[in-house]
Structure formats: C-alpha cells, structure tokens
Design a protein around this motif. Structure first.
Motif, short mmCIF file in Angstrom:
data_model
loop_
_atom_site.label_atom_id
_atom_site.label_comp_id
_atom_site.label_asym_id
_atom_site.label_seq_id
_atom_site.Cartn_x
_atom_site.Cartn_y
_atom_site.Cartn_z
N SER A 1 2.62 -11.64 -8.91
CA SER A 1 1.49 -12.32 -9.56
C SER A 1 1.47 -13.96 -9.64
N GLY A 2 0.26 -14.42 -9.77
CA GLY A 2 0.13 -15.80 -9.94
C GLY A 2 0.77 -16.65 -8.93
N ILE A 3 0.89 -16.18 -7.67
CA ILE A 3 1.48 -16.99 -6.54
C ILE A 3 0.46 -18.20 -6.18
N ARG A 4 1.34 -19.32 -5.74
CA ARG A 4 0.76 -20.51 -5.17
C ARG A 4 1.79 -20.91 -4.15
N ALA A 5 1.32 -20.91 -2.84
CA ALA A 5 2.05 -21.26 -1.89
C ALA A 5 1.16 -21.82 -0.73
N THR A 6 1.93 -22.82 0.07
CA THR A 6 1.19 -23.15 1.11
C THR A 6 1.16 -22.53 2.32
N THR B 1 1.17 -5.17 -5.03
CA THR B 1 0.10 -5.68 -5.74
C THR B 1 0.30 -7.27 -5.62
N ILE B 2 -0.71 -7.90 -5.18
CA ILE B 2 -0.65 -9.40 -5.26
C ILE B 2 -2.07 -9.74 -6.15
N ASP C 1 0.68 -0.38 3.35
CA ASP C 1 0.17 0.92 3.05
C ASP C 1 0.09 1.03 1.31
N SER C 2 -0.87 1.37 0.72
CA SER C 2 -1.17 1.31 -0.55
C SER C 2 -1.05 -0.06 -1.26
N VAL C 3 -1.79 -0.90 -0.87
CA VAL C 3 -1.70 -2.49 -1.16
C VAL C 3 -3.00 -2.96 -1.64
N GLU C 4 -2.82 -3.69 -2.84
CA GLU C 4 -4.22 -4.39 -3.42
C GLU C 4 -3.88 -5.79 -3.48
N PHE C 5 -4.77 -6.61 -3.06
CA PHE C 5 -5.05 -8.19 -3.32
C PHE C 5 -6.00 -8.27 -4.33
#
Length: 220
Positions: A80-85, A98-99, A115-119
């Motif tokens: 959650s709340g990721i910030r990355a280059t 989940t991201i 498999d079973s992933v949510e963005f």
C-alpha cells in the motif's frame, strides 16, 4: 422460464490477501530470504529481494529508488502507498496480492505469473507485462503512460476506471478480457484485441484504426 446465459466476459475472481491479525515487525528484506507474517517497516533507497519468498505480509508506504523482486514469490501480500522509480519483478509469481495506491515510474513484470491480483489507484508511467500470464486480475482506477502486453496471456482480466496513453497488444492471447473500463488513446495492434470485450463508444473511437488493420481504406 430458464435464465438466459450471459454473453459478457466472466469477471475475475479476486480475493483480498489473507493476513494474520497480528503482523510481526520486520526491517530486512533481502534476496533468497523467506519471510512470513510480517509488516515490513517503510522501505527506502534500493532493495533487492530477488528470489525471496514473501507470504502473508504487509508492505506499507515504501519509498524506493529500485525495488527488485526478480524471480520472487509473493502470496497473500498487501502493498500500500508505494512510491518507486522502478519495481523490477520479471519471472516472479504473485498469488492473492493487492497493490493499493501509489506511483511507479516503471513496473517490470515481463514473464511474471499473476493469479488473483488487484492493482488499485496506481499511476504507472511504463508497465511492461510482455510474455506475462495473468489470471483473475483486476485494474481499478489506474493510469498508465504505456501499457505493454505483447505476447501476454490474459484470462479473466478486467479494467475499471482506468486510462492509458498507449497499449501494446501485439500477439496477446486473451479469454474473458474486459477492456470496457480502459480509456486508451491508442492500441498498437488491433488484431491483438481478438477475443476482448469493448464498449460501443470504444469501438467507435478506434474504428479507423480497426478498419486499417483489416485493410480497409477510410476516406473523407
């Protein structure tokens, strides 16, 4: 009377990560490590967790230059709340992940299995899913600069409230691919959309490109 059978695409079967009620705090995440039931402290700088096994974990508020997950295995993980280059994860395996929210300049998932992933709620300048296998995957309120899917295999994949400047769909293999919630400015290869579902307005928007791909001349 018997119910009529739906002609629409089957929706993805996506579950939320199954996390323990109490997560142990952890500060390290390295390559080939196995980590279970942890809440990783905010990650900073560059982290290389290639070939790590991460299960039943939460990764909140990461602020990274590069997050490397090449060949890693993720199961029941909430990011959650990721910030990355750069989030670099070619050849990785994601199951029930989940991201939720954040910004990525580059998302590299070539050859990955999802498999079973949510963005959800992500802004991604460049997403590369070439040769990836996506089953039961949902994109919600995401914005892409370029979304590359050449030779990807997509089954029960759905977009909702999403936007992309360009979608590279060359040689995509799809089943139950629902693109009605993806506003795309252009598709590089309309033939790659075979088997996908579009809304009428989308078909009208891209009618000239579709006609050109079929060898039809379109003139004023």
């Amino acid at each position: 009377m018997p119910r009529s059978r739906s002609t629409g695409p089957l929706p993805p079967r996506v579950s939320s990560p199954d996390l323990p009620r109490v997560l142990e705090p952890a500060e390290t995440l390295t390559g080939h490590e196995e980590i279970l039931g942890a809440r990783l402290a905010p990650l900073h700088g560059a982290r290389d967790a290639s070939f790590a096994r991460i299960a039943e974990c939460a990764i909140p508020d990461a602020d990274l230059d590069t997050f490397t997950l090449t060949g890693a295995s993720l199961r029941d993980v909430l990011i959650s709340g990721i910030r990355a280059t750069r989030l670099i994860a070619p050849g990785s395996a994601w199951r029930t992940v989940t991201i939720d929210g954040g910004r990525l300049a580059t998302l590299e998932l070539s050859g990955a299995e999802l498999d079973s992933v949510e963005f959800r709620g992500l802004r991604i300048d460049y997403a590369n899913l070439a040769l990836a296998t996506l089953s039961d995957v949902r994109f919600v309120d995401c914005r892409f600069g370029s979304l590359d899917l050449p030779e990807a295999s997509l089954d029960r994949v759905q977009f909702s409230g999403c936007h992309a400047d360009e979608v590279d769909c060359r040689s995509v293999r799809s089943n139950n691919l629902d693109l009605r919630g993806l506003e795309a400015l252009s598709f590089t290869d309309p033939a790659g959309l075979s088997g996908a579902t579009l809304a009428i307005r989308q078909a009208e928007q891209h009618a000239v490109a579709f006609a050109t791909a079929l060898g039809i001349r379109v003139l004023e």
